[in-house]
Design a protein around this motif. Structure first.
Motif, PDB file in Angstrom:
ATOM      1  N   GLN A  51      80.629  58.339 -13.042  1.00 31.56           N
ATOM      2  CA  GLN A  51      81.660  58.911 -13.922  1.00 31.56           C
ATOM      3  C   GLN A  51      83.053  58.462 -13.469  1.00 31.56           C
ATOM      4  N   GLU A  52      83.297  58.506 -12.167  1.00 31.45           N
ATOM      5  CA  GLU A  52      84.603  58.103 -11.638  1.00 31.45           C
ATOM      6  C   GLU A  52      84.876  56.626 -11.913  1.00 31.45           C
ATOM      7  N   SER A  53      83.852  55.801 -11.829  1.00 30.50           N
ATOM      8  CA  SER A  53      84.006  54.376 -12.105  1.00 30.50           C
ATOM      9  C   SER A  53      84.388  54.150 -13.571  1.00 30.50           C
ATOM     10  N   TYR A  54      83.683  54.823 -14.470  1.00 29.07           N
ATOM     11  CA  TYR A  54      84.015  54.712 -15.897  1.00 29.07           C
ATOM     12  C   TYR A  54      85.416  55.245 -16.182  1.00 29.07           C
ATOM     13  N   ASP A  55      85.774  56.362 -15.545  1.00 33.52           N
ATOM     14  CA  ASP A  55      87.104  56.938 -15.746  1.00 33.52           C
ATOM     15  C   ASP A  55      88.194  55.977 -15.289  1.00 33.52           C
ATOM     16  N   LYS A  56      87.967  55.327 -14.156  1.00 33.29           N
ATOM     17  CA  LYS A  56      88.951  54.373 -13.626  1.00 33.29           C
ATOM     18  C   LYS A  56      89.132  53.204 -14.599  1.00 33.29           C
ATOM     19  N   ASP A  57      88.020  52.656 -15.071  1.00 33.52           N
ATOM     20  CA  ASP A  57      88.094  51.539 -16.019  1.00 33.52           C
ATOM     21  C   ASP A  57      88.802  51.961 -17.307  1.00 33.52           C
ATOM     22  N   TYR A  58      88.479  53.159 -17.789  1.00 29.49           N
ATOM     23  CA  TYR A  58      89.091  53.667 -19.018  1.00 29.49           C
ATOM     24  C   TYR A  58      90.600  53.834 -18.829  1.00 29.49           C
ATOM     25  N   LYS A  59      90.992  54.426 -17.722  1.00 29.33           N
ATOM     26  CA  LYS A  59      92.421  54.646 -17.464  1.00 29.33           C
ATOM     27  C   LYS A  59      93.164  53.319 -17.352  1.00 29.33           C
ATOM     28  N   ASN A  60      92.556  52.310 -16.728  1.00 30.90           N
ATOM     29  CA  ASN A  60      93.178  50.989 -16.630  1.00 30.90           C
ATOM     30  C   ASN A  60      93.369  50.373 -18.014  1.00 30.90           C
ATOM     31  N   MET A  61      92.351  50.511 -18.865  1.00 29.10           N
ATOM     32  CA  MET A  61      92.446  49.961 -20.220  1.00 29.10           C
ATOM     33  C   MET A  61      93.562  50.653 -21.011  1.00 29.10           C
ATOM     34  N   VAL A  62      93.644  51.979 -20.899  1.00 29.31           N
ATOM     35  CA  VAL A  62      94.667  52.736 -21.614  1.00 29.31           C
ATOM     36  C   VAL A  62      96.058  52.389 -21.076  1.00 29.31           C
ATOM     37  N   ALA A  63      96.175  52.244 -19.763  1.00 27.41           N
ATOM     38  CA  ALA A  63      97.476  51.895 -19.168  1.00 27.41           C
ATOM     39  C   ALA A  63      97.934  50.522 -19.654  1.00 27.41           C
ATOM     40  N   GLN A 100      85.278  51.669 -28.220  1.00 23.85           N
ATOM     41  CA  GLN A 100      83.905  51.196 -28.003  1.00 23.85           C
ATOM     42  C   GLN A 100      83.485  51.399 -26.547  1.00 23.85           C
ATOM     43  N   PHE A 101      84.403  51.130 -25.622  1.00 24.32           N
ATOM     44  CA  PHE A 101      84.112  51.343 -24.207  1.00 24.32           C
ATOM     45  C   PHE A 101      83.790  52.812 -23.946  1.00 24.32           C
ATOM     46  N   GLN A 102      84.576  53.694 -24.520  1.00 25.69           N
ATOM     47  CA  GLN A 102      84.373  55.131 -24.319  1.00 25.69           C
ATOM     48  C   GLN A 102      83.012  55.567 -24.867  1.00 25.69           C
ATOM     49  N   GLN A 103      82.650  55.086 -26.054  1.00 30.89           N
ATOM     50  CA  GLN A 103      81.360  55.440 -26.653  1.00 30.89           C
ATOM     51  C   GLN A 103      80.204  54.880 -25.825  1.00 30.89           C
ATOM     52  N   THR A 104      80.324  53.642 -25.404  1.00 31.62           N
ATOM     53  CA  THR A 104      79.279  53.018 -24.593  1.00 31.62           C
ATOM     54  C   THR A 104      79.132  53.734 -23.262  1.00 31.62           C
ATOM     55  N   ALA A 105      80.255  54.083 -22.645  1.00 27.90           N
ATOM     56  CA  ALA A 105      80.223  54.786 -21.356  1.00 27.90           C
ATOM     57  C   ALA A 105      79.526  56.132 -21.498  1.00 27.90           C
ATOM     58  N   GLN A 106      79.831  56.868 -22.556  1.00 28.62           N
ATOM     59  CA  GLN A 106      79.192  58.166 -22.771  1.00 28.62           C
ATOM     60  C   GLN A 106      77.686  58.006 -22.963  1.00 28.62           C
ATOM     61  N   LYS A 107      77.299  57.007 -23.722  1.00 26.97           N
ATOM     62  CA  LYS A 107      75.870  56.761 -23.961  1.00 26.97           C
ATOM     63  C   LYS A 107      75.172  56.392 -22.645  1.00 26.97           C
ATOM     64  N   GLU A 108      75.784  55.488 -21.879  1.00 30.93           N
ATOM     65  CA  GLU A 108      75.190  55.054 -20.612  1.00 30.93           C
ATOM     66  C   GLU A 108      75.129  56.202 -19.601  1.00 30.93           C
ATOM     67  N   LEU A 109      76.153  57.052 -19.589  1.00 29.13           N
ATOM     68  CA  LEU A 109      76.144  58.205 -18.682  1.00 29.13           C
ATOM     69  C   LEU A 109      75.015  59.170 -19.048  1.00 29.13           C
ATOM     70  N   GLY A 110      74.842  59.404 -20.330  1.00 29.91           N
ATOM     71  CA  GLY A 110      73.754  60.273 -20.777  1.00 29.91           C
ATOM     72  C   GLY A 110      72.397  59.728 -20.380  1.00 29.91           C
ATOM     73  N   GLN A 111      72.211  58.423 -20.553  1.00 26.58           N
ATOM     74  CA  GLN A 111      70.937  57.790 -20.194  1.00 26.58           C
ATOM     75  C   GLN A 111      70.712  57.835 -18.686  1.00 26.58           C
ATOM     76  N   LYS A 112      71.761  57.558 -17.918  1.00 29.36           N
ATOM     77  CA  LYS A 112      71.644  57.577 -16.461  1.00 29.36           C
ATOM     78  C   LYS A 112      71.311  58.986 -15.967  1.00 29.36           C
ATOM     79  N   GLU A 113      71.928  59.985 -16.587  1.00 33.64           N
ATOM     80  CA  GLU A 113      71.651  61.369 -16.218  1.00 33.64           C
ATOM     81  C   GLU A 113      70.179  61.705 -16.476  1.00 33.64           C
ATOM     82  N   MET A 114      69.675  61.282 -17.617  1.00 35.50           N
ATOM     83  CA  MET A 114      68.256  61.509 -17.921  1.00 35.50           C
ATOM     84  C   MET A 114      67.368  60.800 -16.915  1.00 35.50           C
ATOM     85  N   ASP A 115      67.714  59.562 -16.581  1.00 30.10           N
ATOM     86  CA  ASP A 115      66.916  58.779 -15.628  1.00 30.10           C
ATOM     87  C   ASP A 115      66.900  59.431 -14.244  1.00 30.10           C
TER      88      ASP A 115
END
Length: 168
Positions: A51-63, A100-115
């Motif tokens: 989650q922190e990795s995705y948040d960092k990437d997202y914040k960099n993109m927004v900045a 798109q990054f945000q949607q993909t990250a949410q989907k991947e996080l959900g899948q990883k959590e299930m795994d």
């Protein structure tokens, strides 16, 4: 209507007494059990890092988006129409990529959590089944808050299941 309600309650009570007279019923708070499992702490730590990795990437993109937007807004008065149009399209594309990054990250996080959580849940279920069979219990109810158990005075399997899993 009142008679129908009374009849329904009587039937439920009758069936309940018949089931309890013939079957052993126990309960366990599955959520508390899983939270106490050492594997869950490891899985939660892994999820936090991802989650922190995705948040960092997202914040960099927004900045980057905000920096370019600010630069383009300052230069828009002196830039030509063609350049402003190109920049506008670039900003729209960046905005789309961020979404798109945000949607993909949410989907991947959900899948990883299930795994991560699925094997933990399966391990807990196997331990519950093993302990229930050993104690001769026919039914085990999930006593997790909000799971639908209104009354849990039966045998609580938590201590035995934790022992089966090798932790207290």
């Amino acid at each position: 209507m009142k008679q129908l309600k009374t009849l329904a309650i009587a039937i439920v009570l009758f069936i309940g007494t018949q089931v309890s007279a013939q079957s052993k019923v126990a309960h366990i708070d599955v959520q508390t059990l899983m939270t106490a499992m050492p594997e869950m702490k490891t899985a939660q730590d892994q999820m936090k890092k991802i989650q922190e990795s995705y948040d960092k990437d997202y914040k960099n993109m927004v900045a980057e988006y905000q920096t370019k937007l600010q630069k383009y807004e300052q230069e828009s008065a002196t830039a030509g129409d063609a350049l402003n149009e190109t920049r506008s399209k670039e900003m729209q594309d960046m905005g789309t990529r961020i979404q798109q990054f945000q949607q993909t990250a949410q989907k991947e996080l959900g899948q990883k959590e299930m795994d991560l959580y699925k094997p933990i849940m399966e391990k807990a279920q196997k331990a519950i089944q093993k302990v229930a069979k050993a104690k001769g219990v026919n039914y085990v109810l999930d006593a997790t808050n909000g799971s639908g158990v209104l009354f849990a005075e039966g045998i609580d399997l938590m201590a035995d299941v934790k022992k089966e899993l090798g932790f207290q």
